[in-house]
Write an enzyme that holds these catalytic residues in place. Structure first.
Site: not given
Length: 576
Positions: A140, A358
């Site tokens: 990520s 997110e």
């Protein structure tokens, strides 16, 4: 320290926003395909990208110009967006999207396959290539760096160039890469970061932090040599950023990294702050935002003023999964509620805003081999997208929905239409069979529609659980090979929230996948989102679609003759 007043902001960057200009060389083969099917309404621009040997010739400057070329060739410069919202489903593979779509539909009483998630109504789609510069299967940190800065980089580092090895503090200080959020804050736009993870985690951290290691989230995580070399932790960078006053809205988990060890957590009496440097970053945030509000639970969020800056840290660590949220001790808002609160506050800035939202725990549930929670958090992200879509206009707000990387979730067999998404396959193991009966493998055993290629759901015994189906959470050690083969799932409730799907290879944490992920878009500039693109092109879709930001880049000499920002803006010379 804060930037000077608005009239002086441009002057701050004038002598500093430098980068090597793109050499005019013949376009590479993959560039030439970008103009193959332009939209009838798109104005395409050709950006010359240096021809290089790959991967040896890749640099931050090259990645930036290459990403700019991909966006401009598709017509992103036509965008007239005042605001941009980027939704990232962490680990939200295309398989995850398909499974969550069906599960949501079934929860509404339908077969499920005909359902659409919040972004699946958007008119434009593309595929994103997610690899890091040093890894086929990414993480990520590297992937969000690509989306936040327009520059691909290596695994495990945040918003720094790929030439720096992980954990090299001195190298990181010399190679920060400016993010779209920092650029927006410096130009007087509002900025927001909303997540269900710690706000210092990899995806949110890439917006305002630059680090040689994604794990340097608070001062106790920093090695002594990194401290001595001048590196500071991600939590401090999120608060102390010199770009404006940092994110105007910062919401998620991770209170512990903002509190000194002398403070007791307000929600969990057995926990104290994690910081050994004595810094109270929550208090420091309040000093930087005298008109702002700090909250740590859902009730406080509901009572907080609807305008002004907001710091919301709802959990000591990561926030709860959507499935477990209602049982939270202090009370946590949903991702949709956080999104509503963020847009309400950010929309008060007449210059516009840039917002990241997110769904970070999709990834965590996949790592732990639990599809129920991964799909539940995907549906929660869908709800958040629906809120944003309803609160904003497609005339002035570009919304992008994507994932940073994939996972190893499999969607298999030939289940009949409407078969329970988390259930066992009823149908066939081939293209013919008896639709009403459990499908069986070559050993005569039933199996589930969803499974993982690897992870803690492997059926062999561990020190924690015996051989057979595994129950969430399964934090593993002492794996043993399965001696009885696959378990008989006939009487096992595979739809139970704590059932863990079977995994082929035993791993304590299921791994990411290297496959492409989707991009869905609506709003100004969204018609450029089509085809197959490198992940860093997402940044350029956003930048090129926002006249206020791209014009500021042109004012600094970072654009070509057609006004396309093609030259990477250099980071201000002092350390971040």
């Amino acid at each position: 320290m804060p930037l000077p007043p608005a009239p002086q902001r441009a002057l701050l960057f004038a002598p500093l926003l430098l980068a090597s200009a793109c050499t005019t060389l013949p376009r590479t083969a993959h560039d030439s395909t970008l103009l193959a099917t332009p939209s009838a309404k798109s104005t395409t621009h050709v950006v010359d990208v240096p021809a290089i040997d790959r991967p040896s010739g890749e640099t931050a400057d090259w990645w930036y110009s290459d990403g700019a070329a991909q966006a401009a060739a598709r017509g992103a410069m036509d965008g007239r967006a005042k605001n941009v919202i980027l939704f990232v489903g962490d680990g939200m593979s295309l398989t995850t999207v398909a499974a969550a779509r069906i599960l949501e539909g079934q929860r509404q009483g339908h077969p499920g396959e005909e359902n659409r998630l919040g972004w699946e109504q958007f008119p434009y789609t593309a595929l994103s290539k997610t690899y890091n510069t040093d890894s086929q299967t990414p993480d990520s940190a590297g992937t969000m760096t690509a989306m936040a800065t327009g520059v691909k980089t290596r695994l495990g580092v945040l918003s720094i160039g790929q030439q720096v090895q992980r954990r090299d503090c001195a190298g990181a200080l010399a190679a920060p890469v400016l993010s779209l959020w920092e650029m927006a804050a410096a130009q007087g736009l509002a900025t927001g970061v909303v997540t269900t993870t710690r706000v210092t985690h990899a995806t949110p951290g890439a917006t305002f932090a630059h680090s040689a290691d994604r794990n340097w989230e608070n001062d106790t995580d920093l090695p002594e040599e990194a401290k001595a070399a001048g590196c500071i932790d991600i939590a401090r960078q999120m608060v102390e950023t010199r770009f404006g006053t940092g994110p105007d809205v910062l919401m998620g988990g991770g209170r512990g990294g903002f509190m000194p060890v002398s403070q007791r957590d307000p929600e969990h009496e057995d926990k104290v702050g994690q910081r050994l440097d004595g810094r109270d970053l929550i208090a420091e945030w309040k000093q930087r935002h005298p008109q702002g509000q700090y909250v740590w639970n859902a009730r406080q969020l509901q009572r907080a003023p609807a305008r002004g800056p907001l710091l919301a840290l709802f959990e000591y660590d990561h926030m709860q999964y959507e499935h477990d949220r209602k049982a939270d001790v202090g009370g946590e808002p949903s991702l949709a509620e956080m999104t509503r609160a963020a847009i309400t506050r950010l929309s008060g800035n007449r210059n516009g805003y840039v917002l990241l939202v997110e769904g970070g725990r999709i990834d965590h549930a996949h790592h732990l081999g639990n599809a129920h929670r991964a799909l539940g958090d995907t549906i929660a992200l869908s709800d958040a997208v629906k809120v944003a879509n309803a609160m904003t206009s497609s005339d002035d707000t570009l919304i992008l929905v994507t994932a940073d990387h994939a996972h190893t979730l499999n969607f298999v067999g030939y289940p009949v239409r409407g078969n329970p998404m988390l259930g066992k396959v009823r149908g066939s193991s081939g293209e013919e069979g008896e639709p009403g009966q459990l499908a069986r493998d070559a050993l005569g055993l039933p199996y589930t529609t969803l499974s993982y290629a690897n992870g803690p759901g492997y059926v062999g015994a561990t020190h924690q659980q015996p051989e057979g189906p595994k129950t969430f959470p399964h934090l593993t050690s002492g794996y043993q090979a399965a001696t009885k083969g696959r378990p008989d799932l006939t009487q096992v409730d595979t739809e139970h929230p704590d059932y863990m799907q079977e995994a082929i290879a035993p791993l304590s944490n299921e791994s990411h996948g290297g496959d492409d992920v989707g991009i869905w878009a609506r709003g100004p500039g969204s018609n450029a989102v089509r085809g197959s693109v490198e992940q860093n092109a997402i940044y350029h879709f956003m930048l090129q679609a926002m006249p206020s930001l791209r014009d500021a880049q042109c004012a600094q000499g970072n654009c070509n003759a057609e006004g396309v920002p093609v030259t990477r803006p250099a980071f201000p010379s002092s350390t971040p």
